[in-house]
Design a protein around this motif. Structure first.
Motif, PDB file in Angstrom:
ATOM      1  N   LYS A  65       0.829  -1.197   0.000  1.00  9.94           N
ATOM      2  CA  LYS A  65       0.000   0.000   0.000  1.00  9.94           C
ATOM      3  C   LYS A  65       0.868   1.252   0.000  1.00  9.94           C
ATOM      4  N   GLY A  66       0.520   2.170  -0.887  1.00 14.18           N
ATOM      5  CA  GLY A  66       1.267   3.409  -1.005  1.00 14.18           C
ATOM      6  C   GLY A  66       2.354   3.379  -2.042  1.00 14.18           C
ATOM      7  N   ARG A  67       2.756   2.208  -2.486  1.00 11.85           N
ATOM      8  CA  ARG A  67       3.791   2.087  -3.512  1.00 11.85           C
ATOM      9  C   ARG A  67       3.249   1.599  -4.845  1.00 11.85           C
ATOM     10  N   THR A  69      -0.047   0.966  -7.512  1.00 13.36           N
ATOM     11  CA  THR A  69      -1.365   1.458  -7.877  1.00 13.36           C
ATOM     12  C   THR A  69      -1.887   0.687  -9.081  1.00 13.36           C
TER      13      THR A  69
END
Length: 125
Positions: A65-67, A69
């Motif tokens: 998550k956060g890296r 998409t």
């Protein structure tokens, strides 16, 4: 029956970015939940991300998550995985897969019926 072909893998330095593509044929991908999975040498295939039919909902493995998409362009019958801040431990073969959206649990590998052949991602230190 749907055929899936991944592309965009390659060699990248740690901290870099890479965008994977998954092109579908045979059926329109808007019929399916689309998932991304990866498999490193000696390890089981693991869940990376999934995206709903219209792209309005995405889920990710907690560690990613956060890296990473996920996105999709149904008009082009293509699904994408944008990866940033890549780490050596991200090295794996990355697979896209198509699943029945009526089944609960987009993270569940058993819900996916069609698989691409994978694309290699190698992250150097």
């Amino acid at each position: 029956q749907v055929q899936l072909v991944e592309s965009g893998g390659g060699l990248v330095q740690a901290g870099g970015s890479l965008r994977l593509s998954c092109a579908g044929s045979g059926r329109t991908l808007n019929n399916y939940v689309m998932g991304w999975f990866r498999q490193a040498p000696g390890k089981e295939r693991e869940f990376v991300s999934a995206i709903s039919r219209a792209g309005g909902s995405t889920i990710y493995a907690d560690s990613l998550k956060g890296r990473f998409t996920a996105s999709r362009d149904n008009a082009r019958n293509t699904v994408y995985l944008q990866m940033k801040s890549l780490k050596p431990e991200d090295t794996a073969i990355y697979y896209c897969a198509a699943g029945d959206p009526r089944r609960p649990g987009m993270y569940n590998i058993d819900n996916y019926d069609y698989w691409g052949q994978g694309t290699q991602v190698t992250v150097s230190s």
